[in-house]
Design a protein around this motif. Structure first.
Motif, PDB file in Angstrom:
ATOM      1  N   ASN A 353       0.816  -1.210   0.000  1.00  0.00           N
ATOM      2  CA  ASN A 353       0.000   0.000   0.000  1.00  0.00           C
ATOM      3  C   ASN A 353       0.854   1.268   0.000  1.00  0.00           C
ATOM      4  N   ALA A 354       1.976   1.184  -0.685  1.00  0.00           N
ATOM      5  CA  ALA A 354       2.812   2.387  -0.829  1.00  0.00           C
ATOM      6  C   ALA A 354       2.015   3.472  -1.532  1.00  0.00           C
ATOM      7  N   MET A 355       1.129   3.088  -2.445  1.00  0.00           N
ATOM      8  CA  MET A 355       0.296   4.077  -3.132  1.00  0.00           C
ATOM      9  C   MET A 355      -0.704   4.701  -2.167  1.00  0.00           C
ATOM     10  N   GLY A 356      -1.287   3.892  -1.311  1.00  0.00           N
ATOM     11  CA  GLY A 356      -2.289   4.401  -0.361  1.00  0.00           C
ATOM     12  C   GLY A 356      -1.720   5.488   0.533  1.00  0.00           C
ATOM     13  N   THR A 357      -0.475   5.302   0.955  1.00  0.00           N
ATOM     14  CA  THR A 357       0.118   6.316   1.826  1.00  0.00           C
ATOM     15  C   THR A 357       0.410   7.586   1.032  1.00  0.00           C
ATOM     16  N   ARG A 358       0.846   7.412  -0.243  1.00  0.00           N
ATOM     17  CA  ARG A 358       1.083   8.593  -1.070  1.00  0.00           C
ATOM     18  C   ARG A 358      -0.203   9.396  -1.253  1.00  0.00           C
ATOM     19  N   GLU A 359      -1.302   8.671  -1.425  1.00  0.00           N
ATOM     20  CA  GLU A 359      -2.568   9.331  -1.734  1.00  0.00           C
ATOM     21  C   GLU A 359      -3.218  10.000  -0.515  1.00  0.00           C
ATOM     22  N   TRP A 360      -3.214   9.273   0.635  1.00  0.00           N
ATOM     23  CA  TRP A 360      -4.121   9.667   1.720  1.00  0.00           C
ATOM     24  C   TRP A 360      -3.503   9.933   3.074  1.00  0.00           C
ATOM     25  N   SER A 361      -2.185   9.655   3.267  1.00  0.00           N
ATOM     26  CA  SER A 361      -1.643   9.708   4.641  1.00  0.00           C
ATOM     27  C   SER A 361      -1.307  11.104   5.113  1.00  0.00           C
ATOM     28  N   SER A 362      -1.275  12.087   4.228  1.00  0.00           N
ATOM     29  CA  SER A 362      -0.867  13.454   4.580  1.00  0.00           C
ATOM     30  C   SER A 362       0.613  13.560   4.962  1.00  0.00           C
ATOM     31  N   CYS A 363       1.414  12.529   4.690  1.00  0.00           N
ATOM     32  CA  CYS A 363       2.850  12.603   5.015  1.00  0.00           C
ATOM     33  C   CYS A 363       3.499  13.778   4.301  1.00  0.00           C
ATOM     34  N   SER A 364       3.335  13.805   3.000  1.00  0.00           N
ATOM     35  CA  SER A 364       4.030  14.850   2.250  1.00  0.00           C
ATOM     36  C   SER A 364       3.127  16.037   1.979  1.00  0.00           C
ATOM     37  N   GLY A 365       1.884  15.976   2.431  1.00  0.00           N
ATOM     38  CA  GLY A 365       0.967  17.089   2.168  1.00  0.00           C
ATOM     39  C   GLY A 365      -0.314  16.909   2.938  1.00  0.00           C
ATOM     40  N   LEU A 366      -1.407  16.968   2.220  1.00  0.00           N
ATOM     41  CA  LEU A 366      -2.725  16.775   2.830  1.00  0.00           C
ATOM     42  C   LEU A 366      -3.473  15.726   2.010  1.00  0.00           C
ATOM     43  N   PRO A 367      -4.567  15.152   2.543  1.00  0.00           N
ATOM     44  CA  PRO A 367      -5.180  14.000   1.876  1.00  0.00           C
ATOM     45  C   PRO A 367      -5.606  14.252   0.432  1.00  0.00           C
ATOM     46  N   GLY A 368      -5.530  13.208  -0.371  1.00  0.00           N
ATOM     47  CA  GLY A 368      -5.996  13.288  -1.759  1.00  0.00           C
ATOM     48  C   GLY A 368      -5.057  14.093  -2.634  1.00  0.00           C
ATOM     49  N   TYR A 369      -3.734  13.921  -2.425  1.00  0.00           N
ATOM     50  CA  TYR A 369      -2.711  14.637  -3.201  1.00  0.00           C
ATOM     51  C   TYR A 369      -2.819  16.155  -3.047  1.00  0.00           C
ATOM     52  N   GLU A 521     -16.703   3.652   7.394  1.00  0.00           N
ATOM     53  CA  GLU A 521     -17.067   5.068   7.601  1.00  0.00           C
ATOM     54  C   GLU A 521     -15.907   5.979   7.210  1.00  0.00           C
ATOM     55  N   ILE A 522     -14.695   5.548   7.538  1.00  0.00           N
ATOM     56  CA  ILE A 522     -13.524   6.365   7.171  1.00  0.00           C
ATOM     57  C   ILE A 522     -13.449   6.457   5.644  1.00  0.00           C
ATOM     58  N   PHE A 523     -13.720   5.331   4.989  1.00  0.00           N
ATOM     59  CA  PHE A 523     -13.683   5.321   3.518  1.00  0.00           C
ATOM     60  C   PHE A 523     -14.686   6.338   2.961  1.00  0.00           C
ATOM     61  N   ASP A 524     -15.865   6.410   3.572  1.00  0.00           N
ATOM     62  CA  ASP A 524     -16.869   7.382   3.118  1.00  0.00           C
ATOM     63  C   ASP A 524     -16.349   8.810   3.252  1.00  0.00           C
ATOM     64  N   GLU A 525     -15.613   9.065   4.329  1.00  0.00           N
ATOM     65  CA  GLU A 525     -15.042  10.402   4.522  1.00  0.00           C
ATOM     66  C   GLU A 525     -14.031  10.713   3.408  1.00  0.00           C
ATOM     67  N   MET A 526     -13.202   9.726   3.100  1.00  0.00           N
ATOM     68  CA  MET A 526     -12.205   9.918   2.033  1.00  0.00           C
ATOM     69  C   MET A 526     -12.891  10.163   0.695  1.00  0.00           C
ATOM     70  N   LYS A 527     -13.976   9.443   0.472  1.00  0.00           N
ATOM     71  CA  LYS A 527     -14.718   9.626  -0.790  1.00  0.00           C
ATOM     72  C   LYS A 527     -15.176  11.066  -0.945  1.00  0.00           C
ATOM     73  N   ILE A 539     -12.263   8.886  -5.831  1.00  0.00           N
ATOM     74  CA  ILE A 539     -12.747   7.527  -5.538  1.00  0.00           C
ATOM     75  C   ILE A 539     -14.226   7.570  -5.145  1.00  0.00           C
ATOM     76  N   SER A 540     -14.897   8.673  -5.494  1.00  0.00           N
ATOM     77  CA  SER A 540     -16.252   8.872  -4.976  1.00  0.00           C
ATOM     78  C   SER A 540     -17.262   7.867  -5.534  1.00  0.00           C
ATOM     79  N   GLY A 541     -16.928   7.166  -6.614  1.00  0.00           N
ATOM     80  CA  GLY A 541     -17.849   6.163  -7.147  1.00  0.00           C
ATOM     81  C   GLY A 541     -17.664   4.788  -6.523  1.00  0.00           C
ATOM     82  N   MET A 542     -16.695   4.652  -5.610  1.00  0.00           N
ATOM     83  CA  MET A 542     -16.379   3.313  -5.074  1.00  0.00           C
ATOM     84  C   MET A 542     -17.042   3.059  -3.723  1.00  0.00           C
TER      85      MET A 542
END
Ligand code: MGD
Ligand code: MGD
Ligand code: SF4
Ligand code: MO
Length: 727
Positions: A353-369, A521-527, A539-542
């Motif tokens: 899940n190296a991609m998941g952390t890039r996308e959503w972890s806020s390590c290098s920025g904020l969620p969702g790139y 529920e967390i997934f819904d927030e990310m959507k 990812i709002s259609g998933m």
């Protein structure tokens, strides 16, 4: 005449008494294979099989996936939180409340005394995406330190940085289906058959249907190189020179796709004038590839109706990692090979899940790139989370490889390590040991209590691992896939998102924010956060159920879409200021440690198929560990003979950082002036490695430094190795 036994016994497949199959995506590499885990009548995982209809693996699994169910019940797991005042004391078991109170209290004390940035958090590419999102919310929205990063800095940082510099955003633009469409494949420092066996299988399938040239660039004769049409054994660390030279030939011979360049690229003039000096005759002297071969490969690539490049750690782990990635992107931009079937720049990711952390972890920025540097992004997320936007820093903080030196200098006093094992995986291990001793407080949150880094922590938090919690991961081709929970964590171990939620509750700011209790529920927030016009990472259609139904879905999948999208930038529009991609003019500067008289061998390192990373998992499974339980190195037989070294003899390697004892495996896989050591063993290759950093990505050049080889008493060495094997 018949060979073999006369009376052949048919292979008997043991009936594992499976009662139910549960859906999951593999928790090892980033290929993202869909697995079904078989549970017996007692609900115990007893079998793993590939899911037949899954788009990624179509029923196949590699050796690690096939035995993944055996992880359940493996030794060394943490079953109860542990605590101690000083790291020289013995640990004692404690309650979750005591461990979490202590952690929160120490973080608060240290933040008050030295400021919140004196706390560092280093995470991973191996949690669920929902967990990454929650950790980001906790670190950025509650604890408030900017020194928050992941082990992806050891792994994917150069790819991320290169994608951002070339295209304006992270996100691999291609997919595995591109193998089925391409007319030429170039692979840089990537050994698919061992590291991504099922991607390799996809490539082989494609080649069986339709032959196209495969060109491998790797200083080692890897398995992929053995099967390639052309192998370019490059001088370590010089890929940028080769890439500049390939572009030089393409432009000199007018083979570029000028109409694509004119419509979709910035700075062609500056780029083409800079690469003028990279003529093949000059380049060959630096990168070690014959000049005519450079011309030959440039022509094959540029003339192919579509061509694609893949790369992994041979590019990323270099002092020119980010430039190497941009060099690959340049090559694909000038030949019009981005976002088209069979034409792409596809970084093969590492961890599941190296991609998941890039996308959503806020390590290098904020969620969702989203970026910390953009005011509107800070405000958007602040509003969504219910925090004051001025609480967010306007610039990214330290990365993992800068966090450790900041501990040395006293800038950082507390360290929270989540699902990574830096005592084994960071370069220059002797220095890391000394560094960790300087901390006032350290927490290790890991599924395995015996991970080496826990030797230095004050609190150990036992995390639930793969299959013990439910949520999503994103693979190399942006496919979001689901792991269902199929087994309870051992003892009192808890899912990482539960741990993050409990910590959040212990801070005043955390009590005011909403931390959902379940991953769906967390997934819904990310959507909700992913929705927005012009956003690729949508990812709002998933939903979890839809993801399982389709065995993974590639983003973007917008609300109302029936499925995902295989490629990015097919319209030639990039997320940059003017919508065009950047051609980057990058000069090569020689800056590595290179072999000399005192240290005459290149030290290269990487992986083998049966092991995963620091072996906290694969070291415990007999079906994997038995293949290589002992630290060893590949050495050229001629070089070995010259030093009087035999097969299976132990030797001591010495670098300017330290020494390590390994067993010798003579093989022509490596040239005479190079040795290769798998990275999986503690007290081994990273006692020697230097890890100079890439200036853009801060990723260490794990694969390039210099060593010498010394003879050692065989009995002593064998004893040492038996001790080390005792997992
Ligand atoms: N079995 C297994 N699979 C894994 C993993 C694992 O631990 N075990 N880990 C996963 C992770 S996190 C990652 S990041 C990937 C890594 O996947 P890969 O990058 O494919 O694996 P490595 O063996 O680290 O390195 C690949 C090659 O880079 C070459 N190389 C060294 N220096 C150079 C150079 O200067 N230029 C070029 N062109 N090549 C060079 C090495 O010789 C090596 O063969 O694998 C993933 N898959
Ligand atoms: N010399 C050399 N060094 C290298 C490399 C190299 O090529 N050469 N490669 C680098 C690369 S690419 C990488 S990615 C790193 C990898 O380095 P690490 O991240 O240090 O390696 P892992 O062994 O994967 O560590 C992951 C830890 O997380 C734990 N874990 C797994 N799942 C979970 C979970 O769900 N929850 C919790 N709490 N814990 C969990 C595991 O037990 C393990 O201790 O190594 C780097 N180091
Ligand atoms: S190729 Fe990777 S994802 Fe697929 S089974 Fe093997 S380790 Fe798992
Ligand atoms: Mo990695």
């Amino acid at each position: 005449m018949l060979f073999g036994r006369k009376k052949r016994k048919p292979i008997k497949i043991v009936d594992k008494q499976v009662q139910e199959w549960k859906y999951a995506v593999c928790g090892y590499c980033s290929t993202g294979c869909s697995i079904e885990v078989g549970l017996n009548a007692e609900g115990r995982p007893v079998a793993s099989r590939g899911k037949g209809s899954a788009p990624v693996n179509q029923g196949k699994l590699c050796i690690k996936g096939l035995f993944e169910h055996e992880l359940s019940g493996s030794s060394g797991r943490g079953t109860v939180p542990l605590i101690r005042e000083h790291t020289y004391d013995a640990y004692r078991e404690c309650s979750w409340d005591e461990a979490l109170d202590k952690t929160a209290d120490e973080f608060k004390r240290i933040a008050e005394q030295y400021g919140p940035d004196s706390i560092a958090v280093v995470s991973t590419g191996q949690l669920l995406t929902e967990e990454f999102y929650t950790l980001g919310k906790l670190v950025r929205g509650v604890i408030g330190t900017n020194n928050y990063d992941g082990n992806t800095t050891l792994c994917m940082a150069s790819a991320v940085s290169g994608y951002k510099r070339s295209f304006g955003s992270d996100g691999p633009p291609g997919c595995y289906e591109d193998f089925e469409q391409t007319h030429c494949l170039m692979a840089f420092g990537s050994n698919l058959p061992e590291q991504h066996p099922i991607i390799y299988w996809r490539l082989k399938e494609a080649l069986e249907k339709r032959k196209f040239p495969v060109i491998v660039i790797d200083p080692r004769v890897t398995m992929l190189a053995q099967f390639a049409d052309i192998h370019l054994p490059i001088t370590p660390g010089t890929d940028l020179v080769l890439l500049n030279s390939l572009a030089h030939v393409i432009i000199k011979e007018g083979l570029q796709d000028q109409s694509y360049i004119d419509a979709h690229c910035n700075d062609f003039a500056a780029f083409s004038s800079m690469i003028e000096k990279y003529d093949p005759t000059t380049a060959a002297k630096i990168c070690g590839i014959d000049e005519d071969m450079i011309r030959h490969v440039a022509r094959i690539y540029a003339k192919a109706p579509s061509a694609m490049s893949i790369w992994t750690m041979g590019i990323n782990q270099s002092t020119h990692g980010s430039d190497g990635v941009c060099g690959i992107n340049n090559l694909n931009l000038i030949t019009g090979n981005i976002g088209k079937p069979g034409g792409t720049s596809l970084s093969i990711t590492g961890q599941c899940n190296a991609m998941g952390t890039r996308e959503w972890s806020s390590c290098s920025g904020l969620p969702g790139y989203r970026m910390l540097e953009k005011t509107e992004h800070r405000e958007e997320v602040a509003k969504f989370w219910g925090v004051d936007s001025s609480f967010f820093p306007a610039k990214r903080g330290l990365q993992q490889t800068d966090i450790f030196p900041a501990i040395e200098s006293g800038q950082i006093k507390a360290l929270w390590i989540v699902a990574t094992n830096p005592l084994t995986s960071m370069p220059n291990q002797p220095r890391i040991r000394k560094t960790l001793e300087k901390l006032e407080f350290m927490v290790v949150q890991d599924g395995y209590a015996d991970c080496e880094t826990a030797q230095y922590s004050n609190v150990y938090l036992p995390g639930a691992v793969w299959g013990e919690k439910e949520g999503v991961q994103t693979n190399t081709e942006r496919r979001v896939n689901l792991v269902r929970k199929f087994v309870e964590p051992p003892g009192q171990a808890k899912p990482d998102f539960w741990i993050f939620n409990q910590l959040a509750k212990r801070f005043e700011r955390g009590q005011k924010m909403h931390f959902p209790e379940s991953t769906s529920e967390i997934f819904d927030e990310m959507k909700m956060l992913s929705k927005g016009r012009g956003r690729n990472l949508d990812i709002s259609g998933m939903s979890h159920d839809l993801i399982e139904q389709q065995s993974g879905i590639q983003w973007p999948m917008r609300e109302g879409d029936s499925t995902g999208n295989p490629r990015l930038y097919s319209d030639g529009i990039f997320p940059t200021a003017n919508g065009k991609a950047n051609l980057l003019a990058m000069d090569y500067i020689e800056n590595n440690e290179v072999p000399d008289d005192a240290f005459p061998f290149w030290l290269n390192s990487g992986r083998v198929v049966e092991h995963f990373h620091t072996r906290t998992k694969t070291g415990k499974l007999g079906n994997l560990n038995k293949f290589s339980p002992t630290p060893y190195m590949e050495m050229n037989p001629d070089a070995a003979a010259a030093l009087g070294i035999h097969s299976m003899q132990y030797v001591r390697l010495v670098s300017r950082r330290g020494d390590a004892v390994v067993m010798v495996q003579p093989t022509h896989r490596v040239p005479r002036n190079m040795v290769f050591i798998p990275m999986h063993y503690h007290d081994c290759v990273n006692r020697l490695s230097l890890g100079l950093l890439d200036p853009y990505s801060r990723q260490p050049a794990f694969k390039q430094c210099a060593v010498r080889i010394e003879h050692i008493d065989q009995k002593e060495a064998a004893k040492l190795n038996v001790e080390r094997r005792a997992f």
